[in-house]
Design a protein around this motif. Sequence first.
Motif, PDB file in Angstrom:
ATOM      1  N   PRO A   1       0.823  -1.215   0.000  1.00  0.00           N
ATOM      2  CA  PRO A   1       0.000   0.000   0.000  1.00  0.00           C
ATOM      3  C   PRO A   1       0.855   1.262   0.000  1.00  0.00           C
ATOM      4  N   LEU A   2       0.341   2.285  -0.677  1.00  0.00           N
ATOM      5  CA  LEU A   2       0.992   3.594  -0.761  1.00  0.00           C
ATOM      6  C   LEU A   2       0.041   4.650  -0.223  1.00  0.00           C
ATOM      7  N   GLN A   3       0.571   5.573   0.577  1.00  0.00           N
ATOM      8  CA  GLN A   3      -0.245   6.696   1.047  1.00  0.00           C
ATOM      9  C   GLN A   3       0.501   8.001   0.793  1.00  0.00           C
ATOM     10  N   MET A   4      -0.273   9.056   0.589  1.00  0.00           N
ATOM     11  CA  MET A   4       0.291  10.399   0.483  1.00  0.00           C
ATOM     12  C   MET A   4      -0.612  11.371   1.231  1.00  0.00           C
ATOM     13  N   ASP A   5      -0.025  12.124   2.129  1.00  0.00           N
ATOM     14  CA  ASP A   5      -0.761  13.099   2.931  1.00  0.00           C
ATOM     15  C   ASP A   5      -1.986  12.489   3.593  1.00  0.00           C
ATOM     16  N   GLY A   6      -1.855  11.211   3.981  1.00  0.00           N
ATOM     17  CA  GLY A   6      -2.928  10.557   4.710  1.00  0.00           C
ATOM     18  C   GLY A   6      -4.017   9.962   3.852  1.00  0.00           C
ATOM     19  N   ASP A   7      -3.824   9.917   2.515  1.00  0.00           N
ATOM     20  CA  ASP A   7      -4.798   9.286   1.618  1.00  0.00           C
ATOM     21  C   ASP A   7      -4.212   7.987   1.071  1.00  0.00           C
ATOM     22  N   HIS A   8      -4.990   6.902   1.164  1.00  0.00           N
ATOM     23  CA  HIS A   8      -4.560   5.607   0.643  1.00  0.00           C
ATOM     24  C   HIS A   8      -4.733   5.592  -0.870  1.00  0.00           C
ATOM     25  N   LEU A   9      -3.676   5.230  -1.604  1.00  0.00           N
ATOM     26  CA  LEU A   9      -3.686   5.306  -3.061  1.00  0.00           C
ATOM     27  C   LEU A   9      -3.566   3.948  -3.736  1.00  0.00           C
ATOM     28  N   GLY A  10      -3.821   2.883  -3.007  1.00  0.00           N
ATOM     29  CA  GLY A  10      -3.757   1.559  -3.596  1.00  0.00           C
ATOM     30  C   GLY A  10      -2.402   0.910  -3.436  1.00  0.00           C
ATOM     31  N   LEU A  11      -2.143  -0.143  -4.225  1.00  0.00           N
ATOM     32  CA  LEU A  11      -0.924  -0.938  -4.100  1.00  0.00           C
ATOM     33  C   LEU A  11       0.077  -0.554  -5.186  1.00  0.00           C
ATOM     34  N   ARG A  12       1.364  -0.564  -4.820  1.00  0.00           N
ATOM     35  CA  ARG A  12       2.447  -0.239  -5.749  1.00  0.00           C
ATOM     36  C   ARG A  12       3.616  -1.190  -5.511  1.00  0.00           C
ATOM     37  N   THR A  13       4.403  -1.401  -6.557  1.00  0.00           N
ATOM     38  CA  THR A  13       5.628  -2.189  -6.419  1.00  0.00           C
ATOM     39  C   THR A  13       6.883  -1.340  -6.585  1.00  0.00           C
ATOM     40  N   SER A  14       6.760  -0.167  -7.201  1.00  0.00           N
ATOM     41  CA  SER A  14       7.932   0.686  -7.382  1.00  0.00           C
ATOM     42  C   SER A  14       7.503   2.138  -7.540  1.00  0.00           C
ATOM     43  N   VAL A  15       8.035   3.002  -6.675  1.00  0.00           N
ATOM     44  CA  VAL A  15       7.694   4.420  -6.700  1.00  0.00           C
ATOM     45  C   VAL A  15       8.973   5.235  -6.644  1.00  0.00           C
ATOM     46  N   THR A  16       9.093   6.226  -7.529  1.00  0.00           N
ATOM     47  CA  THR A  16      10.230   7.145  -7.510  1.00  0.00           C
ATOM     48  C   THR A  16       9.790   8.471  -6.918  1.00  0.00           C
ATOM     49  N   PHE A  17      10.532   8.929  -5.921  1.00  0.00           N
ATOM     50  CA  PHE A  17      10.200  10.158  -5.207  1.00  0.00           C
ATOM     51  C   PHE A  17      11.205  11.253  -5.555  1.00  0.00           C
ATOM     52  N   THR A  18      10.695  12.462  -5.740  1.00  0.00           N
ATOM     53  CA  THR A  18      11.537  13.617  -6.041  1.00  0.00           C
ATOM     54  C   THR A  18      11.171  14.752  -5.103  1.00  0.00           C
ATOM     55  N   GLY A  19      12.182  15.371  -4.515  1.00  0.00           N
ATOM     56  CA  GLY A  19      11.973  16.566  -3.714  1.00  0.00           C
ATOM     57  C   GLY A  19      12.138  17.793  -4.587  1.00  0.00           C
ATOM     58  N   VAL A  20      11.074  18.581  -4.715  1.00  0.00           N
ATOM     59  CA  VAL A  20      11.086  19.760  -5.588  1.00  0.00           C
ATOM     60  C   VAL A  20      11.062  21.010  -4.728  1.00  0.00           C
ATOM     61  N   ARG A  21      12.136  21.746  -4.725  1.00  0.00           N
ATOM     62  CA  ARG A  21      12.220  22.956  -3.905  1.00  0.00           C
ATOM     63  C   ARG A  21      11.470  24.098  -4.558  1.00  0.00           C
ATOM     64  N   ARG A  22      10.963  24.994  -3.728  1.00  0.00           N
ATOM     65  CA  ARG A  22      10.291  26.209  -4.178  1.00  0.00           C
ATOM     66  C   ARG A  22       9.223  25.893  -5.218  1.00  0.00           C
ATOM     67  N   ALA A  23       8.339  25.000  -4.849  1.00  0.00           N
ATOM     68  CA  ALA A  23       7.308  24.540  -5.796  1.00  0.00           C
ATOM     69  C   ALA A  23       6.063  25.414  -5.795  1.00  0.00           C
ATOM     70  N   LEU A  24       5.765  26.065  -4.667  1.00  0.00           N
ATOM     71  CA  LEU A  24       4.482  26.762  -4.541  1.00  0.00           C
ATOM     72  C   LEU A  24       4.587  27.877  -3.508  1.00  0.00           C
ATOM     73  N   ARG A  25       3.865  28.968  -3.750  1.00  0.00           N
ATOM     74  CA  ARG A  25       3.782  30.072  -2.776  1.00  0.00           C
ATOM     75  C   ARG A  25       2.606  29.836  -1.828  1.00  0.00           C
ATOM     76  N   VAL A  26       2.865  29.992  -0.545  1.00  0.00           N
ATOM     77  CA  VAL A  26       1.849  29.734   0.471  1.00  0.00           C
ATOM     78  C   VAL A  26       1.758  30.945   1.396  1.00  0.00           C
ATOM     79  N   ILE A  27       0.544  31.335   1.733  1.00  0.00           N
ATOM     80  CA  ILE A  27       0.320  32.442   2.661  1.00  0.00           C
ATOM     81  C   ILE A  27       0.582  31.957   4.087  1.00  0.00           C
ATOM     82  N   VAL A  28       1.424  32.636   4.798  1.00  0.00           N
ATOM     83  CA  VAL A  28       1.742  32.258   6.180  1.00  0.00           C
ATOM     84  C   VAL A  28       1.670  33.473   7.114  1.00  0.00           C
TER      85      VAL A  28
END
Length: 322
Positions: free
Chosen positions: A295-322
């Motif tokens: 099983p794979l989850q992202m941000d607390g949502d279950h997304l089904g079953l996977r056998t291989s996932v590639t993850f990438t960290g993307v800096r400065r992707a979005l502007r957020v009000i803080v």
Amino acid sequence: MRALLVVNPAATTTGARTRDVLIHALASEMKLEVVTTQYRGHARDLGRQAAESDDIELVVALGGDGTVNEVVNGLLHHGPDPGGLPRLAVVPGGSTNVFARALGLPNDAVEATGAILDALRENREREVGLGLAAGTPGTVDEAVPSRWFTFTAGLGFDAGVVGRVEQQREQGKRSTHALYLRQMVRQFLDEPHRKKGLITLERPGEDPITGLVLSIICNATPWTFLGNRPVYASPKASFDTGLDVTALSRMSTASVARYATQLLTSSPDRGPRGKHVVSLHDLSEFTLHSKAPLPLQMDGDHLGLRTSVTFTGVRRALRVIV
């Protein structure tokens, strides 16, 4: 300023009266369009429409982490463009609200709305890095669409827990911390590979790490909250760096008790540790392979079953009000 407010009517901590108050407060400061989500994925569609519009400058997500995740995936449908995309603001309405709290916003929806309005008046925003997960080329999962996550992802045990919780919620159970803890125990008791893991972590220029049972990817800290208690799986994780990984190569009863205690007593300076713990910081890209679908989850949502996932960290992707 023209803004879009995306409202999840099923948000667990904001009733209709509270939503009306928040809408009134936001509408007093901007030209506000309010849309209530009608189906799973609706918030994603609304985020994409906002990204493709010519005049929407701000998208406000009122809901839990799942609603925020959908809005983010809609905004980034065509890829990151911090200077060109609408900014994002988050009003927490879920049971945990990890992303909003990791940004430093109050967990109360009314207080968070006040903080957002103050930030808009003072033009306070930040560019945050996000995680991107995709099916690995050359594997059976290569055709799986890529998906962004804001604070966490996981392949294996923790995703199994998330899946169990979603099943309980579909049966009418409320999303509570006690529900998560019960499902965690059940997942552990039913886990057939807890002594010999199926997951291999590969990253460029390094030897593979094999035999992992559990793999938690963090884009920020804390990893989650138990009530008001923050839990730090990867204390160094940050919106300003790449992705962090905390993994376990063994989950015996004794080791789980030890690591659970370490998580409950974790702090910004000290997370899980021990000979079966793998901790990696600030990764730009890595792949998790499994010998069997997990099983794979992202941000607390279950997304089904996977056998291989590639993850990438993307800096400065979005502007957020803080």
